[in-house]
Design an enzyme around this catalytic site. Structure first.
Site, PDB file in Angstrom:
ATOM      1  N   GLU A 101       1.788   7.416  -4.203  1.00 23.73           N
ATOM      2  CA  GLU A 101       1.493   6.282  -5.083  1.00 23.73           C
ATOM      3  C   GLU A 101       2.653   6.117  -6.058  1.00 23.73           C
ATOM      4  O   GLU A 101       3.332   7.091  -6.388  1.00 23.73           O
ATOM      5  CB  GLU A 101       0.153   6.553  -5.800  1.00 23.73           C
ATOM      6  N   ASP A 102       2.878   4.880  -6.494  1.00 20.94           N
ATOM      7  CA  ASP A 102       3.985   4.649  -7.422  1.00 20.94           C
ATOM      8  C   ASP A 102       3.705   5.210  -8.814  1.00 20.94           C
ATOM      9  O   ASP A 102       4.534   5.878  -9.405  1.00 20.94           O
ATOM     10  CB  ASP A 102       4.351   3.153  -7.498  1.00 20.94           C
ATOM     11  N   ILE A 103       2.486   4.916  -9.328  1.00 18.05           N
ATOM     12  CA  ILE A 103       2.211   5.299 -10.712  1.00 18.05           C
ATOM     13  C   ILE A 103       0.721   5.588 -10.885  1.00 18.05           C
ATOM     14  O   ILE A 103      -0.114   4.911 -10.284  1.00 18.05           O
ATOM     15  CB  ILE A 103       2.695   4.190 -11.683  1.00 18.05           C
ATOM     16  N   VAL A 104       0.429   6.621 -11.657  1.00 18.99           N
ATOM     17  CA  VAL A 104      -0.965   6.865 -12.023  1.00 18.99           C
ATOM     18  C   VAL A 104      -1.075   6.637 -13.523  1.00 18.99           C
ATOM     19  O   VAL A 104      -0.293   7.148 -14.313  1.00 18.99           O
ATOM     20  CB  VAL A 104      -1.471   8.253 -11.556  1.00 18.99           C
ATOM     21  N   ASP A 105      -2.052   5.806 -13.872  1.00 20.02           N
ATOM     22  CA  ASP A 105      -2.193   5.322 -15.240  1.00 20.02           C
ATOM     23  C   ASP A 105      -3.571   5.788 -15.747  1.00 20.02           C
ATOM     24  O   ASP A 105      -3.726   6.930 -16.150  1.00 20.02           O
ATOM     25  CB  ASP A 105      -2.060   3.797 -15.165  1.00 20.02           C
TER      26      ASP A 105
HETATM   27  P1  5GP Z   1      -4.741   3.100 -12.640  1.00 17.81           P
HETATM   28  O1  5GP Z   1      -5.929   2.803 -11.788  1.00 17.81           O
HETATM   29  O2  5GP Z   1      -4.267   4.526 -12.577  1.00 17.81           O
HETATM   30  O3  5GP Z   1      -4.978   2.656 -14.067  1.00 17.81           O
HETATM   31  O4  5GP Z   1      -3.598   2.132 -12.182  1.00 17.81           O
HETATM   32  C1  5GP Z   1      -2.708   2.421 -11.186  1.00 17.81           C
HETATM   33  C2  5GP Z   1      -2.006   1.145 -10.785  1.00 17.81           C
HETATM   34  O5  5GP Z   1      -1.697   0.370 -11.935  1.00 17.81           O
HETATM   35  C3  5GP Z   1      -0.674   1.405 -10.130  1.00 17.81           C
HETATM   36  O6  5GP Z   1      -0.789   1.498  -8.733  1.00 17.81           O
HETATM   37  C4  5GP Z   1       0.137   0.203 -10.552  1.00 17.81           C
HETATM   38  O7  5GP Z   1      -0.045  -0.831  -9.625  1.00 17.81           O
HETATM   39  C5  5GP Z   1      -0.458  -0.247 -11.854  1.00 17.81           C
HETATM   40  N1  5GP Z   1       0.324   0.139 -13.040  1.00 17.81           N
HETATM   41  C6  5GP Z   1      -0.015   0.997 -14.023  1.00 17.81           C
HETATM   42  N2  5GP Z   1       0.945   1.085 -14.950  1.00 17.81           N
HETATM   43  C7  5GP Z   1       1.936   0.287 -14.547  1.00 17.81           C
HETATM   44  C8  5GP Z   1       3.235  -0.024 -15.085  1.00 17.81           C
HETATM   45  O8  5GP Z   1       3.700   0.455 -16.134  1.00 17.81           O
HETATM   46  N3  5GP Z   1       3.961  -0.915 -14.363  1.00 17.81           N
HETATM   47  C9  5GP Z   1       3.529  -1.467 -13.207  1.00 17.81           C
HETATM   48  N4  5GP Z   1       4.335  -2.316 -12.592  1.00 17.81           N
HETATM   49  N5  5GP Z   1       2.316  -1.199 -12.668  1.00 17.81           N
HETATM   50  C10 5GP Z   1       1.534  -0.328 -13.337  1.00 17.81           C
END
Ligand code: 5GP
Length: 178
Positions: A101-105
Site C-alpha cells: 500500500e502507498d500510505i497508511v493514515d
Molecule cells: P486510511 O484508511 O489509512 O485513512 O487511508 C489510506 C488511504 O488514504 C491511502 O491509500 C491514500 O489513498 C489516502 N491518503 C492518506 N493520506 C494521504 C496523503 O497524505 N496523500 C495522499 N495522496 N493520499 C493519502
C-alpha cells in the site's frame, strides 16, 4: 480552495535507497523456497510495487496481482468504507501474501482489506507500506515493512495523488493551500 505543490519531503534518491533496503529485507525473510504473491492496491501503490519487486533477486518466486479499493474521493478524509472495484485475478489460498500500500493514515482502509484477504485463507499475510502517518491512526494495523514514517500533512507524488493529479512526480511533496 486551490492547492499547489509545496516542498519535497522525500526525494527520488531517498525513496530509491529505502526501496532497495525493503526489498533486501523481504528477500531475506522469504528466501528462495517460498512463493510470494505481492498484492498492490491500485492506483497509488502501483508505482512503489513495481520498483520494489524489481529490486528482488531473480531467483525469488514472486507473482504480482492488483486490487482496487475505494479509499479517498476528492477530499482528504477517509470514509472508512472499503469497496472493491477490481479484485485479484488469482486465488491467494495457501499462498504467502504481501499487501503493498502507498500510505497508511487512519488505518481503516488497510484493516478492512486485511480482514477481507485473511478470510481467503492465505498461508501468511504481511503488509508493506511506503508511508506511515502514525499520528492519525484510528485503528491498529500491523505494518511489517515500512518505508518512512511521516508527519500528518497531505503529500503527493510517486503514485500518490490529489484529486487524480500529481501521481507522476518522482519526488514526494507536500500540498499547500493557497
Ligand atoms: P486510511 O484508511 O489509512 O485513512 O487511508 C489510506 C488511504 O488514504 C491511502 O491509500 C491514500 O489513498 C489516502 N491518503 C492518506 N493520506 C494521504 C496523503 O497524505 N496523500 C495522499 N495522496 N493520499 C493519502
Amino acid at each position: 480552495m486551490a492547492y499547489r505543490l509545496g516542498e519535497v519531503i522525500l526525494s527520488r534518491d531517498t525513496i530509491a535507497r529505502r526501496v532497495k533496503e525493503l526489498a533486501e529485507e523481504i528477500a531475506n525473510d522469504y528466501g528462495k523456497d517460498k512463493s510470494i504473491v505481492v498484492v498492490g492496491i491500485l492506483t497509488g501503490a502501483a508505482f512503489f510495487l513495481t520498483d520494489i519487486v524489481r529490486e528482488l533477486p531473480e531467483d525469488i518466486d514472486v507473482r504480482v496481482d492488483f486490487m482496487s479499493v475505494a479509499s479517498y474521493g476528492d477530499n482528504t478524509e477517509s470514509s472508512g468504507v472499503v469497496r472493491i472495484f477490481h479484485d485479484l485475478k488469482s486465488s491467494i489460498e495457501g499462498k504467502h501474501v504481501i499487501v503493498v500500500e502507498d500510505i497508511v493514515d487512519s488505518g481503516l482502509t488497510l484493516s478492512h482489506l486485511i480482514g477481507l484477504l485473511e478470510g481467503r485463507h492465505p498461508e501468511s499475510l504481511k503488509v508493506c507500506v511506503l508511508l506511515d502517518k502514525y499520528e492519525r491512526r484510528k485503528t491498529e494495523v500491523k505494518v511489517d515493512y515500512c518505508g518512512f514514517r511521516i508527519p500528518d500533512k497531505f503529500v503527493v507524488g510517486y503514485g500518490l495523488d490529489y484529486a487524480g493529479k500529481w501521481r507522476h512526480l518522482k519526488d514526494i511533496k507536500y500540498v499547500v493551500a493557497e
